[in-house]
Design a protein around this motif. Structure first.
Motif, PDB file in Angstrom:
ATOM      1  N   GLN A  10       4.576   5.360  -3.592  1.00  0.00           N
ATOM      2  CA  GLN A  10       5.739   4.927  -4.367  1.00  0.00           C
ATOM      3  C   GLN A  10       5.780   5.625  -5.729  1.00  0.00           C
ATOM      4  O   GLN A  10       6.836   6.065  -6.174  1.00  0.00           O
ATOM      5  N   LYS A  11       4.634   5.747  -6.390  1.00  0.00           N
ATOM      6  CA  LYS A  11       4.592   6.395  -7.699  1.00  0.00           C
ATOM      7  C   LYS A  11       4.935   7.872  -7.592  1.00  0.00           C
ATOM      8  O   LYS A  11       5.660   8.416  -8.420  1.00  0.00           O
ATOM      9  N   LEU A  12       4.424   8.541  -6.572  1.00  0.00           N
ATOM     10  CA  LEU A  12       4.679   9.972  -6.436  1.00  0.00           C
ATOM     11  C   LEU A  12       6.111  10.282  -6.044  1.00  0.00           C
ATOM     12  O   LEU A  12       6.608  11.377  -6.320  1.00  0.00           O
ATOM     13  N   SER A  13       6.805   9.341  -5.410  1.00  0.00           N
ATOM     14  CA  SER A  13       8.183   9.617  -4.979  1.00  0.00           C
ATOM     15  C   SER A  13       9.231   9.058  -5.940  1.00  0.00           C
ATOM     16  O   SER A  13      10.416   9.239  -5.699  1.00  0.00           O
TER      17      SER A  13
ATOM     18  N   HIS B  85      10.354  12.744 -13.628  1.00  0.00           N
ATOM     19  CA  HIS B  85      10.994  13.243 -14.850  1.00  0.00           C
ATOM     20  C   HIS B  85      10.017  13.149 -16.019  1.00  0.00           C
ATOM     21  O   HIS B  85       9.908  14.078 -16.815  1.00  0.00           O
ATOM     22  N   TYR B  86       9.317  12.038 -16.137  1.00  0.00           N
ATOM     23  CA  TYR B  86       8.350  11.876 -17.226  1.00  0.00           C
ATOM     24  C   TYR B  86       7.239  12.906 -17.117  1.00  0.00           C
ATOM     25  O   TYR B  86       6.860  13.545 -18.118  1.00  0.00           O
ATOM     26  N   GLU B  87       6.700  13.091 -15.916  1.00  0.00           N
ATOM     27  CA  GLU B  87       5.615  14.059 -15.722  1.00  0.00           C
ATOM     28  C   GLU B  87       6.067  15.488 -16.043  1.00  0.00           C
ATOM     29  O   GLU B  87       5.324  16.268 -16.611  1.00  0.00           O
ATOM     30  N   ASP B  88       7.289  15.830 -15.645  1.00  0.00           N
ATOM     31  CA  ASP B  88       7.759  17.203 -15.807  1.00  0.00           C
ATOM     32  C   ASP B  88       8.231  17.512 -17.237  1.00  0.00           C
ATOM     33  O   ASP B  88       8.047  18.624 -17.707  1.00  0.00           O
ATOM     34  N   ASN B  89       8.832  16.557 -17.925  1.00  0.00           N
ATOM     35  CA  ASN B  89       9.516  16.874 -19.183  1.00  0.00           C
ATOM     36  C   ASN B  89       8.931  16.237 -20.434  1.00  0.00           C
ATOM     37  O   ASN B  89       9.071  16.783 -21.522  1.00  0.00           O
TER      38      ASN B  89
END
Length: 69
Positions: free
Chosen positions: A53-56, A62-66
């Motif tokens: 659920q967390k990975l999808s 968005h938080y991880e990438d930006n």
């Protein structure tokens, strides 16, 4: 390779060894160990569901990438 990644790898290896010992002990206690194996499988199923659920989740992505950098 950073120290954090090495530490995480060590924690994963220790956890896998510990779970292997738990499963081996439950198999050794065969008739009564089935209860422990069922509990271990249930906890593993819950952990797998939370991680999936967390990975999808698009908000987490968005938080991880930006943001977290």
């Amino acid at each position: 390779m950073s120290l954090g990644n090495i530490a995480l790898g060590g924690v994963i290896i220790v956890t896998l060894v510990y779970v292997g010992i738990l499963v081996g002990g439950m198999i050794a206690l065969f008739p009564y160990g089935l209860i422990g194996l069922a509990a271990l499988l249930f906890v593993g199923f819950l952990l797998w569901g939370v991680l999936r659920q967390k990975l999808s989740d698009p908000e987490n992505r968005h938080y991880e990438d930006n943001i977290s950098k």
